[in-house]
Design an enzyme around this catalytic site. Structure first.
Site, mmCIF file in Angstrom:
data_model
loop_
_atom_site.group_PDB
_atom_site.id
_atom_site.type_symbol
_atom_site.label_atom_id
_atom_site.label_comp_id
_atom_site.label_asym_id
_atom_site.label_seq_id
_atom_site.Cartn_x
_atom_site.Cartn_y
_atom_site.Cartn_z
ATOM 1 N N HIS A 70 -45.920 44.038 -53.473
ATOM 2 C CA HIS A 70 -44.760 43.728 -53.555
ATOM 3 C C HIS A 70 -44.147 44.243 -54.966
ATOM 4 O O HIS A 70 -43.307 43.868 -55.713
ATOM 5 C CB HIS A 70 -44.588 42.028 -53.861
ATOM 6 C CG HIS A 70 -45.111 41.240 -52.824
ATOM 7 N ND1 HIS A 70 -44.558 41.010 -51.446
ATOM 8 C CD2 HIS A 70 -46.357 40.999 -52.452
ATOM 9 C CE1 HIS A 70 -45.245 40.178 -50.814
ATOM 10 N NE2 HIS A 70 -46.481 40.265 -51.446
ATOM 11 N N SER A 97 -30.417 67.248 -67.731
ATOM 12 C CA SER A 97 -28.906 66.582 -67.638
ATOM 13 C C SER A 97 -28.105 67.428 -68.287
ATOM 14 O O SER A 97 -28.517 68.301 -69.359
ATOM 15 C CB SER A 97 -28.902 65.083 -67.776
ATOM 16 O OG SER A 97 -27.559 65.001 -68.074
ATOM 17 N N LYS A 154 -32.858 64.100 -71.386
ATOM 18 C CA LYS A 154 -33.543 63.591 -70.017
ATOM 19 C C LYS A 154 -34.303 64.672 -69.241
ATOM 20 O O LYS A 154 -34.285 65.881 -69.480
ATOM 21 C CB LYS A 154 -32.254 63.637 -69.004
ATOM 22 C CG LYS A 154 -31.302 62.661 -69.068
ATOM 23 C CD LYS A 154 -31.858 61.276 -68.411
ATOM 24 C CE LYS A 154 -31.659 61.120 -67.100
ATOM 25 N NZ LYS A 154 -31.095 60.113 -66.420
ATOM 26 N N GLU A 193 -37.420 63.447 -55.705
ATOM 27 C CA GLU A 193 -36.169 62.811 -55.144
ATOM 28 C C GLU A 193 -35.668 63.574 -54.069
ATOM 29 O O GLU A 193 -35.157 62.912 -53.155
ATOM 30 C CB GLU A 193 -35.061 62.699 -56.367
ATOM 31 C CG GLU A 193 -35.098 61.610 -57.609
ATOM 32 C CD GLU A 193 -34.374 61.985 -58.493
ATOM 33 O OE1 GLU A 193 -33.419 61.031 -58.804
ATOM 34 O OE2 GLU A 193 -34.524 62.818 -59.395
#
Ligand code: ARG
Length: 444
Positions: free
Chosen positions: A144, A265, A271, A278
């Site tokens: 979980h 970024s 970043k 992804e």
């Protein structure tokens, strides 16, 4: 035909990708025709000479592909005839584009599966190397997405290995059914020439024949199976990607990823984004889509060949490209992962990860497991109130929950003790992880 209809019905824009398979199959067919006395030896020699020239033209980028000639098959045949005359026109004896395209796709998929299996092997051996390095590195295992029990990072990586091992098995299995010769079915009913299908099959490395001519030219179930195996593979890599994204988040900080797999970024200078995982997660969607497209493509088709089938290629090609690119990049990316054991251990301390070990200890001392479970629940609540982990409770405090607890408990409540206790095949004890790696290497 209007230009629009021509463009609508043509496939050469994409099926030219199978030109090597098309020529390979044509040459095997021509050798069979000559061997059976259906064409003359001189015709075979002309065909071989012409095809050799076509290969060099295509490789040099000098071959002119024409939309008027519809597909890869007619383009190559037309050029052959221009180069060698009548022999080129004899090549199509006893054959149809229906069995020709079927053989090309099967050869193309077989080649692609072989590439995929090599790439999976590279991914797996890099994964095993990382797992070996991290065989004893404690990290929290989750259920979980909440800290559950200590595991080793190596053990977690071996779960990835098992997923990819089943993927490899599936592709090897799809390969067996793909690797059958449809040639000889001709348009749909077979041919009146005295062909030798077994010879062609052996020449092309097929393991057997498609037994029924109608089925041979029409079904694309092997291509659907290929997409299904690809969808499952991508599902696995998507899950791994999700974990990498989480682990790279500073809240977890379980791994560092080499810069070459990350981007910054354009606006936020600080970043470092996990773009590659992804994208692997995102690209899974298109592969699922291709599987659905092919299933839908086939479902309403009567026997035998229908032009609908021309729509099988773009989804298949994109599936092959997505899977091979993902594997290639993942094999390399695994080598760019560095564990951050300190953060893993910090996370373990915050989650009462050894609570089950305390329950198991009490059970070994004779307390029924359900009672032990309840007792430990109370101890966890107390530790939580004090803002400490279970092994930081004093012996006196622990004995307040159960007189069965002795000072041998503290060894059990350490992460190392918890790991070492799970010492059976499939368990997370470092020795078991190392043994599993040895077995995994033996398989490969
Ligand atoms: N381009 C076609 C395909 O991809 C080849 C077979 C065409 N056969 C035919 N009878 N029109 O399926």
């Amino acid at each position: 035909m209007s230009d629009l209809v021509k463009r609508y019905t043509a496939s050469v824009g994409f099926d030219r990708r199978m030109w090597r398979q098309d020529i390979r199959a044509s040459l095997a067919h021509a050798r069979m025709l000559a061997r059976q006395g259906i064409i003359a030896p001189e015709d075979l020699a002309d065909i071989q000479r012409g095809m050799a020239q076509i290969v060099s033209e295509i490789e040099a980028g000098a071959f002119v592909w024409s939309l008027d000639l519809e597909d890869v098959h007619l383009n190559i045949e037309k050029r052959l005839t221009t180069l060698v005359g009548d022999a080129g026109k004899r090549l199509h004896t006893g054959r149809s584009r229906n069995d020709q395209v079927a053989v090309d796709i099967r050869l193309f998929l077989r080649d692609s599966i072989d590439d995929i299996l090599v790439l999976l092997g590279q991914f797996q051996s890099n994964l095993l190397e990382l797992a070996e390095r991290e065989a004893a590195t404690p990290m929290p295992g989750f259920t979980h997405l909440q800290v559950a029990q200590p595991i080793t990072f190596g053990h977690h990586l071996l779960a990835w290995f098992e997923m990819s091992r089943r993927d490899a098995e599936r592709f090897a299995d799809v390969r067996r059914r793909t690797n059958r010769l449809p040639l000889g079915a001709a348009a749909l009913a077979g041919t009146s020439y005295p062909i030798d299908r077994e010879f062609v099959a052996a020449e092309l490395g097929f393991e057997g024949l498609c037994e029924n001519s109608l089925d041979a030219v029409s079904d694309r179930d092997f291509a659907i199976e290929f997409c299904a195996a690809s969808a499952l593979l991508m599902m696995h890599f998507s899950r791994m990607s999700e974990e990498l994204v989480l682990w790279m988040n500073p809240r977890f900080a379980f791994v560092k990823m080499a810069d070459r797999f990350c981007t910054g970024s354009s606006i936020m200078p600080q970043k470092k984004n996990p773009d590659v995982p992804e994208l692997a997660r995102g690209k899974t969607g298109r592969v699922y889509g291709h599987l659905t497209a092919l299933l839908t493509l086939m479902k309403g088709q009567p026997l035998a060949y229908n032009k609908d089938n021309q729509e099988d290629k773009e989804p298949l090609f994109d599936t092959v490209d997505t899977v091979t690119d993902t594997l290639r990049i993942y094999a390399d990316m695994i080598t760019g992962i560095t564990a951050r054991p300190d953060s893993m251990r910090d996370a373990l301390r915050q989650g009462f990860a050894t609570a089950t070990d305390l329950a198991d200890y009490l059970t070994r001392k004779g307390l029924p497991f359900r009672d032990a479970h309840q007792t430990v629940g109370l101890a966890v609540r107390r530790a939580e109130e004090l803002g400490i982990d279970l092994p930081q409770l004093s012996l006196a405090e622990l004995q307040g929950f159960s007189p069965l607890i002795g000072d041998d408990i503290f060894a059990m409540l350490t992460v190392e003790g918890s790991l070492a206790a799970r010492n059976h095949i499939g368990g997370t004890a470092p020795d078991q992880v190392r043994a599993a790696i040895v077995r995994a290497r033996g398989l490969r």
